[in-house]
Design an enzyme around this catalytic site. Structure first.
Site, PDB file in Angstrom:
ATOM      1  N   ARG A  93      59.292  45.444  -3.113  1.00  0.00           N
ATOM      2  CA  ARG A  93      59.462  46.108  -4.461  1.00  0.00           C
ATOM      3  C   ARG A  93      59.173  45.144  -5.704  1.00  0.00           C
ATOM      4  O   ARG A  93      58.809  45.598  -6.650  1.00  0.00           O
ATOM      5  CB  ARG A  93      60.892  46.369  -4.255  1.00  0.00           C
ATOM      6  CG  ARG A  93      61.350  47.140  -5.515  1.00  0.00           C
ATOM      7  CD  ARG A  93      62.759  47.682  -5.500  1.00  0.00           C
ATOM      8  NE  ARG A  93      62.800  48.443  -4.260  1.00  0.00           N
ATOM      9  CZ  ARG A  93      64.176  48.962  -4.140  1.00  0.00           C
ATOM     10  NH1 ARG A  93      65.327  48.802  -4.499  1.00  0.00           N
ATOM     11  NH2 ARG A  93      64.169  49.853  -2.720  1.00  0.00           N
TER      12      ARG A  93
ATOM     13  N   HIS B 230      56.989  46.036  -8.701  1.00  0.00           N
ATOM     14  CA  HIS B 230      57.591  45.766 -10.061  1.00  0.00           C
ATOM     15  C   HIS B 230      56.850  44.898 -10.843  1.00  0.00           C
ATOM     16  O   HIS B 230      56.470  44.958 -12.166  1.00  0.00           O
ATOM     17  CB  HIS B 230      58.953  45.579 -10.018  1.00  0.00           C
ATOM     18  CG  HIS B 230      59.940  46.653  -9.627  1.00  0.00           C
ATOM     19  ND1 HIS B 230      61.245  46.787  -9.975  1.00  0.00           N
ATOM     20  CD2 HIS B 230      59.479  47.942  -9.055  1.00  0.00           C
ATOM     21  CE1 HIS B 230      61.559  48.220  -9.392  1.00  0.00           C
ATOM     22  NE2 HIS B 230      60.392  48.669  -8.876  1.00  0.00           N
TER      23      HIS B 230
ATOM     24  N   VAL C  77      53.992  46.059 -14.524  1.00  0.00           N
ATOM     25  CA  VAL C  77      54.570  45.455 -15.930  1.00  0.00           C
ATOM     26  C   VAL C  77      53.258  45.128 -16.800  1.00  0.00           C
ATOM     27  O   VAL C  77      52.773  45.827 -17.744  1.00  0.00           O
ATOM     28  CB  VAL C  77      55.474  44.324 -16.178  1.00  0.00           C
ATOM     29  CG1 VAL C  77      55.771  43.853 -17.325  1.00  0.00           C
ATOM     30  CG2 VAL C  77      56.717  44.891 -15.171  1.00  0.00           C
TER      31      VAL C  77
ATOM     32  N   GLY D   7      50.198  43.867 -15.204  1.00  0.00           N
ATOM     33  CA  GLY D   7      49.586  43.012 -14.099  1.00  0.00           C
ATOM     34  C   GLY D   7      50.208  42.268 -12.978  1.00  0.00           C
ATOM     35  O   GLY D   7      51.065  41.827 -13.265  1.00  0.00           O
TER      36      GLY D   7
ATOM     37  N   ASP E  54      51.110  39.327 -12.135  1.00  0.00           N
ATOM     38  CA  ASP E  54      50.953  37.947 -12.548  1.00  0.00           C
ATOM     39  C   ASP E  54      52.390  36.898 -12.500  1.00  0.00           C
ATOM     40  O   ASP E  54      52.388  35.973 -12.949  1.00  0.00           O
ATOM     41  CB  ASP E  54      50.560  37.536 -14.161  1.00  0.00           C
ATOM     42  CG  ASP E  54      51.743  38.553 -14.816  1.00  0.00           C
ATOM     43  OD1 ASP E  54      52.691  39.192 -14.306  1.00  0.00           O
ATOM     44  OD2 ASP E  54      51.426  38.949 -16.116  1.00  0.00           O
TER      45      ASP E  54
ATOM     46  N   SER F 268      55.153  37.550 -13.404  1.00  0.00           N
ATOM     47  CA  SER F 268      56.175  37.254 -14.576  1.00  0.00           C
ATOM     48  C   SER F 268      57.468  37.680 -14.056  1.00  0.00           C
ATOM     49  O   SER F 268      58.500  37.439 -14.822  1.00  0.00           O
ATOM     50  CB  SER F 268      55.448  38.500 -15.750  1.00  0.00           C
ATOM     51  OG  SER F 268      55.383  39.675 -15.240  1.00  0.00           O
TER      52      SER F 268
ATOM     53  N   GLU G 284      62.041  39.825 -17.144  1.00  0.00           N
ATOM     54  CA  GLU G 284      62.054  41.115 -16.632  1.00  0.00           C
ATOM     55  C   GLU G 284      63.311  41.257 -15.483  1.00  0.00           C
ATOM     56  O   GLU G 284      63.408  42.466 -15.079  1.00  0.00           O
ATOM     57  CB  GLU G 284      60.776  41.431 -15.905  1.00  0.00           C
ATOM     58  CG  GLU G 284      59.619  41.258 -16.865  1.00  0.00           C
ATOM     59  CD  GLU G 284      58.155  41.216 -16.454  1.00  0.00           C
ATOM     60  OE1 GLU G 284      58.026  41.228 -15.260  1.00  0.00           O
ATOM     61  OE2 GLU G 284      57.317  40.890 -17.091  1.00  0.00           O
TER      62      GLU G 284
ATOM     63  N   ASN H 176      65.247  46.527 -12.908  1.00  0.00           N
ATOM     64  CA  ASN H 176      65.433  45.218 -11.800  1.00  0.00           C
ATOM     65  C   ASN H 176      66.897  44.652 -11.845  1.00  0.00           C
ATOM     66  O   ASN H 176      67.394  44.064 -10.951  1.00  0.00           O
ATOM     67  CB  ASN H 176      64.525  44.159 -12.430  1.00  0.00           C
ATOM     68  CG  ASN H 176      63.110  44.426 -12.203  1.00  0.00           C
ATOM     69  OD1 ASN H 176      62.637  45.193 -11.218  1.00  0.00           O
ATOM     70  ND2 ASN H 176      62.271  44.104 -13.286  1.00  0.00           N
TER      71      ASN H 176
ATOM     72  N   PRO I 283      57.978  52.818 -13.065  1.00  0.00           N
ATOM     73  CA  PRO I 283      58.496  54.201 -12.935  1.00  0.00           C
ATOM     74  C   PRO I 283      60.109  54.259 -12.443  1.00  0.00           C
ATOM     75  O   PRO I 283      60.512  53.431 -12.008  1.00  0.00           O
ATOM     76  CB  PRO I 283      57.500  54.700 -11.654  1.00  0.00           C
ATOM     77  CG  PRO I 283      56.727  53.590 -11.478  1.00  0.00           C
ATOM     78  CD  PRO I 283      57.199  52.264 -12.129  1.00  0.00           C
TER      79      PRO I 283
ATOM     80  N   HIS J  82      58.757  53.667   0.176  1.00  0.00           N
ATOM     81  CA  HIS J  82      60.198  53.698   0.448  1.00  0.00           C
ATOM     82  C   HIS J  82      60.596  53.908   1.685  1.00  0.00           C
ATOM     83  O   HIS J  82      61.773  54.495   2.116  1.00  0.00           O
ATOM     84  CB  HIS J  82      60.780  54.753  -0.665  1.00  0.00           C
ATOM     85  CG  HIS J  82      60.804  54.235  -2.035  1.00  0.00           C
ATOM     86  ND1 HIS J  82      60.721  55.303  -3.127  1.00  0.00           N
ATOM     87  CD2 HIS J  82      60.646  53.367  -2.799  1.00  0.00           C
ATOM     88  CE1 HIS J  82      61.139  54.505  -4.162  1.00  0.00           C
ATOM     89  NE2 HIS J  82      60.861  53.306  -4.058  1.00  0.00           N
TER      90      HIS J  82
ATOM     91  N   ASP K 161      57.389  53.342   8.823  1.00  0.00           N
ATOM     92  CA  ASP K 161      56.474  54.204   9.502  1.00  0.00           C
ATOM     93  C   ASP K 161      56.544  55.538   8.653  1.00  0.00           C
ATOM     94  O   ASP K 161      56.656  55.324   7.307  1.00  0.00           O
ATOM     95  CB  ASP K 161      57.452  54.821  10.848  1.00  0.00           C
ATOM     96  CG  ASP K 161      59.050  55.107  10.212  1.00  0.00           C
ATOM     97  OD1 ASP K 161      59.360  55.390   9.143  1.00  0.00           O
ATOM     98  OD2 ASP K 161      59.935  55.104  11.152  1.00  0.00           O
TER      99      ASP K 161
END
Length: 319
Positions: A63, A67, A71, A73, A75, A77, A89, A95, A165, A195, A247
């Site tokens: 995750r 995330h 944001v 790319g 990177d 951050s 962030e 988050n 999202p 998920h 799975d």
């Protein structure tokens, strides 16, 4: 003769410059082969130990990579702590009190720097590889991670709020969001399949279980024991019935109206993505294969390369 020799030297210099520019402007799975040949094996061992200790850590690392890439790319951050110059962030709505795994990233960074003899592997690359190794540790597919990302020297809570999202998104909002990052409907379905591991906080699915009609009444009743109308925001529910295993159970749950998040169930709610969900629900092999492809695609979103950004000494702060 002299002019021919001069032309050869110029041509050689041009080719060398072009090669050097290409090498600096693209990602490669072999990026650390010479500077730190032990980098990937070190990351794998730390991730395996963390996931073995707590399976949810695998979902957390995956995750974090998601995330991060959504944001600005991939990177690194998302790893930056708040500071007078950093609007972290970590404090963004998607988050806050939800993003986990930062301590594992710290442990990986320390182990990798020790194995390399110096800080040569970026935190962004560590996160990309850790996400892959987490999926593998939980029985999922592997893929070749292209490396050479550099670390951002900035972060944006505002951009995180705007670009990650949300669990209450409709299908059209999800499609538009993914499209803005260069990802299509198929990528949306496949990457949402991440998920299949991990858990969701009560606060993220309360509206779905109390107010939506596209959910199994029996399943909603089960979740209401975990998530009351008031309070218990941090209570956790597994995102699918086999949340410790990578799975295709997630897709089967959607077909039976057992998506935990509103945004999950939107993928199977009479819309354009229904057929893909149904297909993956009984074909784990196809899901694994396509998940690997979409992860490579996502991992290449606007990386910092060449001389941009930096290689952080500490993943939590800029140098």
């Amino acid at each position: 003769m002299a002019s021919q020799k001069f032309f050869s030297i110029v041509l050689y210099a041009f080719v060398f410059a072009a090669f050097a520019t290409t090498a600096l402007s693209s990602l490669s799975p072999n990026y650390y082969d010479y500077s730190c040949p032990k980098a990937l094996s070190t990351i794998k061992s730390v991730v395996a130990a963390a996931v073995q200790k707590e399976y949810r850590m695998g979902a957390s690392l995956l995750r974090l990579h998601f995330h991060d890439c959504f944001v600005n790319g991939c990177d690194g951050s998302i790893l930056l702590d708040p500071s007078p110059t950093i609007d972290s962030e970590k404090n963004a709505l998607p988050n806050f009190q939800s993003a986990r795994g930062f301590e594992v990233v710290d442990a990986i960074k320390e182990a990798v720097d020790e194995a390399c003899g110096k800080p040569v592997v970026s935190c962004a690359d560590i996160l990309a590889v850790a996400a892959r190794d987490s999926v593998v540790a939980l029985g999922g597919p592997t893929w070749e991670v292209k490396l050479g990302r550099r670390d951002s020297t900035t972060a944006s809570r505002e951009a995180a709020n705007a670009n990650i999202p949300a669990p209450f998104f409709s299908l059209s909002e999800l499609i538009d969001n993914f499209k803005s990052h260069g990802l299509n409907e198929k990528d949306l379905v496949i990457l949402s399949g991440g998920h299949t591991i991990g858990n969701a906080r009560c606060a993220t699915f309360r509206d779905h279980i109390y107010n939506d009609s596209n959910i199994s009444p029996h399943f909603a009743k089960e979740l209401k024991h975990i998530c009351p109308r008031k309070g218990g925001d941090l209570n956790l529910a597994p995102l699918d019935r086999t949340a410790a295993k990578f799975d295709s159970a997630y897709f089967g749950d959607l077909v039976h109206k057992k998506g935990v998040l509103h945004s999950d169930q939107e993928l199977f709610n009479g819309g354009s993505t229904d057929s893909l969900v149904k297909s993956y629900s009984h074909n784990t092999k196809a899901f694994h294969k396509d998940f690997a492809k979409s992860m490579i695609k996502m991992g290449n979103i606007k990386p910092l390369i060449g001389n941009r950004g930096e290689i952080r000494l500490n993943c939590r702060k800029v140098n």
